[in-house]
Design a protein around this motif. Structure first.
Motif, PDB file in Angstrom:
ATOM      1  N   ARG A  15       0.775  -1.191  -0.060  1.00  0.00           N
ATOM      2  CA  ARG A  15       0.041   0.010  -0.080  1.00  0.00           C
ATOM      3  C   ARG A  15       0.900   1.565   0.115  1.00  0.00           C
ATOM      4  N   TYR A  16       0.522   2.167  -0.804  1.00  0.00           N
ATOM      5  CA  TYR A  16       1.031   3.763  -0.834  1.00  0.00           C
ATOM      6  C   TYR A  16       0.033   4.533  -0.682  1.00  0.00           C
ATOM      7  N   GLY A  28       4.764   8.043  -6.238  1.00  0.00           N
ATOM      8  CA  GLY A  28       4.744   7.271  -7.575  1.00  0.00           C
ATOM      9  C   GLY A  28       6.093   6.896  -7.922  1.00  0.00           C
ATOM     10  N   MET A  31       7.318   4.082  -5.666  1.00  0.00           N
ATOM     11  CA  MET A  31       6.513   2.911  -5.773  1.00  0.00           C
ATOM     12  C   MET A  31       6.772   2.270  -6.919  1.00  0.00           C
ATOM     13  N   VAL A  32       7.155   2.690  -8.360  1.00  0.00           N
ATOM     14  CA  VAL A  32       7.262   2.177  -9.475  1.00  0.00           C
ATOM     15  C   VAL A  32       8.639   1.576  -9.447  1.00  0.00           C
ATOM     16  N   VAL A  35       7.756  -2.123  -7.001  1.00  0.00           N
ATOM     17  CA  VAL A  35       6.738  -2.997  -7.699  1.00  0.00           C
ATOM     18  C   VAL A  35       6.857  -3.718  -8.881  1.00  0.00           C
ATOM     19  N   VAL A  38       1.178  -1.725 -10.754  1.00  0.00           N
ATOM     20  CA  VAL A  38       0.339  -0.788 -10.247  1.00  0.00           C
ATOM     21  C   VAL A  38      -1.241  -1.147 -10.267  1.00  0.00           C
ATOM     22  N   VAL A  40      -4.669   0.835  -9.319  1.00  0.00           N
ATOM     23  CA  VAL A  40      -5.149   2.258  -8.775  1.00  0.00           C
ATOM     24  C   VAL A  40      -6.512   1.943  -8.636  1.00  0.00           C
ATOM     25  N   LEU A  53       1.361   9.616 -12.400  1.00  0.00           N
ATOM     26  CA  LEU A  53       1.615   8.217 -12.194  1.00  0.00           C
ATOM     27  C   LEU A  53       2.032   7.528 -13.261  1.00  0.00           C
ATOM     28  N   ALA A  57       5.137   5.526 -14.183  1.00  0.00           N
ATOM     29  CA  ALA A  57       5.117   3.859 -14.491  1.00  0.00           C
ATOM     30  C   ALA A  57       5.722   3.739 -15.806  1.00  0.00           C
ATOM     31  N   VAL A  64      -0.021  -0.095 -15.287  1.00  0.00           N
ATOM     32  CA  VAL A  64      -0.798   0.335 -14.447  1.00  0.00           C
ATOM     33  C   VAL A  64      -2.258  -0.228 -14.758  1.00  0.00           C
TER      34      VAL A  64
END
Length: 98
Positions: A15-16, A28, A31-32, A35, A38, A40, A53, A57, A64
């Protein structure tokens, strides 16, 4: 729902969170880097800065998967990061079969 089903399919959910659209570029980007894909959820704050985002990504070739039709239009499909052995591809197949 995703958090309950994902472990049964061999996925780990990270979780973000952001408190404003200003946070999305930094979160973002972080996160990328951590992971394989993604997901959303429906979220107005993310929707307002979805292109930020998507850009982060795309730079890392991370797919995404948005849940809102207006967000889907912003995401290139199929993502170039998908291969038949990638975790993201398994996620796509899992979403289709669920």
């Amino acid at each position: 729902m995703v958090e309950n089903l994902a472990p049964k399919q061999g996925f780990t959910v990270k979780r973000y969170s952001i408190s404003s659209t200003n946070d999305l570029e930094q979160v973002g980007g972080q996160m990328v880097s951590q992971v394989d894909a993604v997901f959303v959820p429906t979220d107005n704050t993310i929707a307002s800065a979805m292109q930020t985002l998507v850009s982060a990504a795309n730079a890392k070739k991370i797919p995404v998967f948005p849940t809102v039709d207006t967000m889907v239009k912003m995401v290139a499909w199929p993502p170039s990061a998908l291969t038949s052995s990638s975790s993201a591809w398994k996620l796509v197949k899992w979403q289709v079969t669920c």
